[in-house]
Write a protein that holds these residues in place. Sequence first.
Motif, PDB file in Angstrom:
ATOM      1  N   TYR A   1      -8.574   0.367  -4.523  1.00 51.80           N
ATOM      2  CA  TYR A   1      -7.753  -0.333  -3.532  1.00 51.80           C
ATOM      3  C   TYR A   1      -8.572  -1.455  -2.894  1.00 51.80           C
ATOM      4  N   LEU A   2      -9.810  -1.118  -2.587  1.00 45.71           N
ATOM      5  CA  LEU A   2     -10.677  -2.094  -1.927  1.00 45.71           C
ATOM      6  C   LEU A   2     -10.958  -3.285  -2.845  1.00 45.71           C
ATOM      7  N   LEU A   3     -11.239  -2.992  -4.090  1.00 49.07           N
ATOM      8  CA  LEU A   3     -11.564  -4.058  -5.038  1.00 49.07           C
ATOM      9  C   LEU A   3     -10.367  -4.967  -5.263  1.00 49.07           C
ATOM     10  N   LEU A   4      -9.198  -4.354  -5.395  1.00 48.79           N
ATOM     11  CA  LEU A   4      -7.991  -5.153  -5.607  1.00 48.79           C
ATOM     12  C   LEU A   4      -7.676  -5.996  -4.366  1.00 48.79           C
TER      13      LEU A   4
ATOM     14  N   ARG B   1      -4.078  -6.919   3.114  1.00 48.19           N
ATOM     15  CA  ARG B   1      -4.314  -6.121   4.337  1.00 48.19           C
ATOM     16  C   ARG B   1      -3.985  -4.652   4.082  1.00 48.19           C
ATOM     17  N   GLU B   2      -2.837  -4.438   3.432  1.00 49.97           N
ATOM     18  CA  GLU B   2      -2.410  -3.053   3.170  1.00 49.97           C
ATOM     19  C   GLU B   2      -3.419  -2.339   2.276  1.00 49.97           C
ATOM     20  N   LEU B   3      -3.877  -3.063   1.272  1.00 49.44           N
ATOM     21  CA  LEU B   3      -4.829  -2.432   0.339  1.00 49.44           C
ATOM     22  C   LEU B   3      -6.146  -2.103   1.044  1.00 49.44           C
ATOM     23  N   TYR B   4      -6.605  -3.017   1.886  1.00 52.24           N
ATOM     24  CA  TYR B   4      -7.812  -2.720   2.669  1.00 52.24           C
ATOM     25  C   TYR B   4      -7.571  -1.467   3.521  1.00 52.24           C
ATOM     26  N   GLY B   5      -6.420  -1.487   4.204  1.00 54.65           N
ATOM     27  CA  GLY B   5      -6.099  -0.371   5.092  1.00 54.65           C
ATOM     28  C   GLY B   5      -6.055   0.954   4.360  1.00 54.65           C
ATOM     29  N   LEU B   6      -5.436   0.945   3.196  1.00 50.56           N
ATOM     30  CA  LEU B   6      -5.322   2.200   2.435  1.00 50.56           C
ATOM     31  C   LEU B   6      -6.690   2.676   1.950  1.00 50.56           C
ATOM     32  N   ALA B   7      -7.514   1.737   1.521  1.00 44.59           N
ATOM     33  CA  ALA B   7      -8.864   2.131   1.082  1.00 44.59           C
ATOM     34  C   ALA B   7      -9.599   2.813   2.226  1.00 44.59           C
ATOM     35  N   GLY B   8      -9.490   2.227   3.416  1.00 44.10           N
ATOM     36  CA  GLY B   8     -10.165   2.802   4.582  1.00 44.10           C
ATOM     37  C   GLY B   8      -9.570   4.121   5.010  1.00 44.10           C
TER      38      GLY B   8
ATOM     39  N   ALA C   1       2.215  -4.335 -11.540  1.00 40.70           N
ATOM     40  CA  ALA C   1       1.650  -3.392 -12.518  1.00 40.70           C
ATOM     41  C   ALA C   1       0.285  -2.894 -12.059  1.00 40.70           C
ATOM     42  N   ARG C   2      -0.505  -3.800 -11.485  1.00 40.84           N
ATOM     43  CA  ARG C   2      -1.838  -3.397 -11.040  1.00 40.84           C
ATOM     44  C   ARG C   2      -1.763  -2.490  -9.812  1.00 40.84           C
ATOM     45  N   LEU C   3      -0.764  -2.754  -8.991  1.00 41.63           N
ATOM     46  CA  LEU C   3      -0.602  -1.898  -7.810  1.00 41.63           C
ATOM     47  C   LEU C   3      -0.144  -0.500  -8.221  1.00 41.63           C
ATOM     48  N   GLU C   4       0.698  -0.473  -9.237  1.00 41.16           N
ATOM     49  CA  GLU C   4       1.254   0.821  -9.640  1.00 41.16           C
ATOM     50  C   GLU C   4       0.220   1.755 -10.255  1.00 41.16           C
ATOM     51  N   VAL C   5      -0.827   1.180 -10.825  1.00 42.17           N
ATOM     52  CA  VAL C   5      -1.836   2.071 -11.436  1.00 42.17           C
ATOM     53  C   VAL C   5      -2.833   2.604 -10.412  1.00 42.17           C
ATOM     54  N   LEU C   6      -2.756   2.102  -9.187  1.00 44.10           N
ATOM     55  CA  LEU C   6      -3.686   2.611  -8.172  1.00 44.10           C
ATOM     56  C   LEU C   6      -3.393   4.074  -7.886  1.00 44.10           C
ATOM     57  N   SER C   7      -4.449   4.816  -7.681  1.00 45.85           N
ATOM     58  CA  SER C   7      -4.271   6.247  -7.389  1.00 45.85           C
ATOM     59  C   SER C   7      -5.097   6.616  -6.157  1.00 45.85           C
ATOM     60  N   PRO C   8      -4.519   7.399  -5.249  1.00 46.71           N
ATOM     61  CA  PRO C   8      -5.253   7.787  -4.032  1.00 46.71           C
ATOM     62  C   PRO C   8      -6.576   8.492  -4.335  1.00 46.71           C
ATOM     63  N   SER C   9      -6.701   8.991  -5.545  1.00 45.85           N
ATOM     64  CA  SER C   9      -7.961   9.674  -5.875  1.00 45.85           C
ATOM     65  C   SER C   9      -9.095   8.661  -6.088  1.00 45.85           C
ATOM     66  N   ASN C  10      -8.752   7.398  -6.181  1.00 43.78           N
ATOM     67  CA  ASN C  10      -9.780   6.379  -6.384  1.00 43.78           C
ATOM     68  C   ASN C  10      -9.626   5.268  -5.336  1.00 43.78           C
TER      69      ASN C  10
ATOM     70  N   GLU D   1      -9.776  -9.006  -4.427  1.00 48.16           N
ATOM     71  CA  GLU D   1      -9.305  -9.925  -5.465  1.00 48.16           C
ATOM     72  C   GLU D   1      -8.070 -10.689  -4.982  1.00 48.16           C
ATOM     73  N   ILE D   2      -7.135  -9.941  -4.398  1.00 43.93           N
ATOM     74  CA  ILE D   2      -5.893 -10.588  -3.940  1.00 43.93           C
ATOM     75  C   ILE D   2      -6.199 -11.547  -2.802  1.00 43.93           C
ATOM     76  N   GLN D   3      -7.100 -11.124  -1.923  1.00 41.00           N
ATOM     77  CA  GLN D   3      -7.447 -12.004  -0.793  1.00 41.00           C
ATOM     78  C   GLN D   3      -8.032 -13.322  -1.299  1.00 41.00           C
ATOM     79  N   ALA D   4      -8.855 -13.248  -2.335  1.00 41.71           N
ATOM     80  CA  ALA D   4      -9.506 -14.452  -2.853  1.00 41.71           C
ATOM     81  C   ALA D   4      -8.500 -15.447  -3.419  1.00 41.71           C
ATOM     82  N   MET D   5      -7.394 -14.946  -3.990  1.00 42.74           N
ATOM     83  CA  MET D   5      -6.441 -15.867  -4.616  1.00 42.74           C
ATOM     84  C   MET D   5      -5.140 -15.984  -3.819  1.00 42.74           C
ATOM     85  N   ALA D   6      -5.119 -15.378  -2.620  1.00 41.89           N
ATOM     86  CA  ALA D   6      -3.864 -15.331  -1.869  1.00 41.89           C
ATOM     87  C   ALA D   6      -3.424 -16.720  -1.433  1.00 41.89           C
ATOM     88  N   ARG D   7      -2.130 -17.024  -1.688  1.00 43.57           N
ATOM     89  CA  ARG D   7      -1.581 -18.292  -1.237  1.00 43.57           C
ATOM     90  C   ARG D   7      -0.431 -18.063  -0.261  1.00 43.57           C
ATOM     91  N   THR D   8       0.185 -16.926  -0.353  1.00 45.42           N
ATOM     92  CA  THR D   8       1.351 -16.674   0.495  1.00 45.42           C
ATOM     93  C   THR D   8       1.037 -15.584   1.518  1.00 45.42           C
TER      94      THR D   8
END
Lengths: 261, 922
Positions: A59-62, A80-87, A46-55, A65-72
């Motif tokens: 992507y970077l903030l999420l 990684r993808e979210l970082y990449g897309l933000a950049g 749900a959080r990924l779906e609300v992301l918009s390329p206009s913001n 957040e995901i990196q901090a709690m990532a277990r898998t």
Amino acid sequence: MSRVLAGRGAVDARSARRLAVRAAACAILASAVFAAAASQSRDLDARLEVLSPSNPEAYLLLAEEIQAMARTDEERQRARELYGLAGALDPQRFGASAALGQASLADTAAQRGRLVRLAVALSQDAVPRQTVREVPQAAMRFAQLLAAYRRGDGVRARELIARPEVQALVDANGAAFEGGAAGFRNAVAALRDKPLEQEARRMEWMFMEQALLATGGGMASDLLRSGGEPLAACDPLDPGPELGVDAAKATWRGGRWVEAP
Amino acid sequence: MSSLTEFDREVLSVLMSSGGWNASARSRLAQLAKRYGVSAAGLSRVAAGLADAARDGRLQAQMAGQLRTDGRTGRQGRRAGTSDALPLGSAPGAMTASVVAVPSSAGISRGDAILLGIVAGLLLLSIALTVTLGLMVWTAIDQRRDPMRDRAAPTAAPDGPSLARDGAPIGSGFNGASASATATPGATAPSLPRPAPTTPGAGASAARPPTVPVSYPKVPTFRATLASLDLDQALANARSAAFALETLVAEAPDDRSTIRAWIGAQESVGRTWPRLDAVTRRAILERSVAFVRRIEDAEFAEACIEPLRAAIAAPPDSVGAIWRGAWSAGLIGSLLSEPGLAPEVVAVIARSRLAPADGSGDAFDRFAAAWLDQQCGPITALVQKGSPQEDFDRFEAWLEAQSRVRSGDEAQGAWLRAIDALLQRPLRFDLPGTAPDLLGRMLAQLDWSAAGTGSGALAKRFEQWMNDSAMPSPRLWALGSIVQQAGLAPWFTGRMIVGERATTAERGEALAQIVSALGPTTVEMDAFARLPREMVARWDRLASLVMTGGESAGPVVVPGAAGAAPRAGAAAPSLSDSALRDAALLLRLIEVETAGAMLRAGRSTDASQRLAELESAASKPLLAGLGPGGRSLPIPAEPSGDGLMARRLDEVKVAAERVDAIRRRRTESAPDLGPIDAARLVREAYAGEPNAVRLTAQGVIVDSFASGRRVAQELVDQFALSGGGDPALARFVERLTGERLPPHTHPTFRATALAALLRHRLRLAEHAWHGVDALTARSALSAAERLDIEGGSSEAYRDAAEPTAAIESLADLLRARAGSRIASQPFPDSLDRLDRRNDARRALADDAPQRLVAALWHAFEMELYLAAADRPLMRPSLAKVLDEAQQEASIARSVLEQAGAVQRARVRLMGTRLAHDSGGGA
């Protein structure tokens, strides 16, 4: 006898009930865990779906957040993808941060180094830098291993190759050995006091040792150190390919990144 | 009838002179309407009015009156942006009303038949005008779909639709494609093209009819006069400043009041320096520099330079600002070239970050010219933002300053760049006003003579404009019209004028006419065009041979040399073999490109010699051998009596005898020992006891076996496997290897000493890696030559180990050159974006080979940029070269292969430019 049997039957029935209760408890627990995981996954979707390329910042903030709690691995990949897309969506503002974020998730030192360089390249005040190399102790041990091999000193060679830092260098410079790193390990295992006769091979190794031990040393030394790795292409105005993403596909739908509808 | 407007009268005049309504009348009426800015609806109403008048029988009187007053038609009619500006439009049927106001004087008996005929004719006219209107509307809609037309829409153009802007029908345009317009060119008498003088080039193609030029009320070549009392006063002040500076030079430059006086003098001179004679200007410059030469303190230097920097950074919005800026830039240039300044002062001046323009002249001229070039854009951007007088003054000031620092070809280049900058602005040059006057003024500066020194540059610039799809045709229409009407170039005919709506093909035809007219001169004046075709073909063959593969470029080393043979039993080429092959190819490619650059620079003799050397590469190997520096090393003789020393050392226990046993080896003639003695001698050198034995062994190694491979190998291996270190050992390694080591207690001592021993050992044998280093050093020499050809300083790079620095320097030089070009469509990208990409590549480059690739890319992109700016026609070929380079570089397996891919692209680019320059290219 019948009481005994009846008693036995009672015991069996109790055991069966206990088993059934335990099984039910396990099933409930498993369901709860599964449900929690599914719920978490749904939340993330749900959080990924609300992301918009206009913001792109979102992507970077999420990603952080995901990196901090990532277990898998999947979660790390998503970060990684979210970082990449933000950049990729806003290279000027988030390019360098994205590359650094990906560097912190890199699996290998080489990958991390590349991403850090990419971050420097994407930063606004990118300046050419001269790499200052430190000669690690491992390089000395690696040189000792090769010297031992050249002299046919199997005992010493086997003792040295057992060290993890030496193994890493053997793996990194596998191309210099006949049969690669594995072939060299086998050769060391079988080494029995027979010095290396091939002058060409000796020379090749010594060039490699010299390059690893010293800084600078010209074109040949640098080629030996890097293994001739090509210069990474990076368009600072469109770093998507280097960050491993396609900026055109920055919308999350149905569990994957797609082009905006 | 007194209210009849000039437009009404001209309509009648057109109808009468055309013999009634016909194709010619229709075309001329459309032109007339366009000239007056009358809309299609307005024209329709005129027609309706005429029809009513005819029906009422009063038109004959008008026609008779018109015949009497035919000479009174003028060109100062009111410009009607909208139809209601005209009496006819303000009230439908106004023409009718005006006609009704005049009593009829025609006799019915004579006129019945004529009147009936006219009425019938006018009815037909009404129908035809309706059809014409329909066509106009259709054309207007069609034009909105035309992107080039959209781009041409001026910001300064009048608002609202008008015939002049939107409504010109296909059959009535000024474009040469209009059959009706060209059939009756005399219809608009003031805009008639004068009879074109026949030139061989122009006469060759008569298929394209001459284009009707823009009709200006006065040929726009207005020239402002920069004269005012203020200017006279400033000139007097400047002359006084010359004397003041003479006094200041003698005073101490560390006094604030002296510095203020110096700044004041610069201010006075800066405001009017182009008006000073050359001798006074020179004297002022010398005195100004002499003053700064005596400054030794950075603070005082800053106080002097800061006002100059401010003048340079100020916008060129006035005559004073333009002249002060140019003076300040020129003065800073003079200071930068002054050898006697204190380093602190130089550091302050260097912060100004100015670059000189290419060309002749002293430092003042080149820096001032560069600054003036940079102001082209800002000055043209100010056009029509203020009063026309300000526009004219700014341009005159710029022209006058440029004229003082440039002449001949350089001046021609500057004028052409300014014209280009002006044409890039969204201004209406086809309507009377400031814009065409400024354009005309600049065009009048050019040397238009076909035999003139600047005709080559002229032809190139026309080529660029005509092929630039972003350059709207109306601007070129205006440009051609001014050139022709002002009579600037006798050879410039109506066929060379681009039509208002010219297609690409028509622009190409006009360009062909111009190039044809300038052709012989272009060939004569263009340095590149002097290229002998047979030399270019020779270069091309060689380049093809080298690019097809490393093998074609000849062997790397002398056949049969030790170590030259491929490794026996090697299944796949090792990293060193691949690197050797790639380095050899890279060297050949750099050499071929340098030879091409020699050709382009007109150094035919050098180029021929270089081509001959490269052609004979198959028989002349690149390197003598694979030893250090590409030398061949002798094969060492096998020593005899191995083991004798070791046995003797085992036998004797007394130290003196052991020392003696080792010393005996000094007399050996062989430079090396057998494996047993080598191992033993090195063991004694590292760990022999007592100390005397160790020192003796070390001395014998240094004196007698410094070039022994076995001894060197033992030194490496035993050092690696042994531990510890002492000062004597450190000194021994230093003496043997010639390298400086850290103290033996330093943590890096062992690694550094081992690396030094390894290098010592490696120097004694041939190997492909030595070849890689040797070939790379050779590439540096060739790259330095390439830099030299472009006018860069190459001394520092000739003996470099790698070509990277020379190529970076070349790229920087080309970048500075590109900065002074005004490219309407920069290729492969804008300079800002290319700079960012270059910065990114340099940041990504982690070692010397990767930095080489980054430098090659930078140079390649700058070469592409300049080639595209100079020859826009080459752009498709350049795009192909770039595309191939990107593809090849992206699939390269190693960094040297990648460098080869980019250098190969540079060779291709050189080939494209040579082919073009020699007349063989597109």
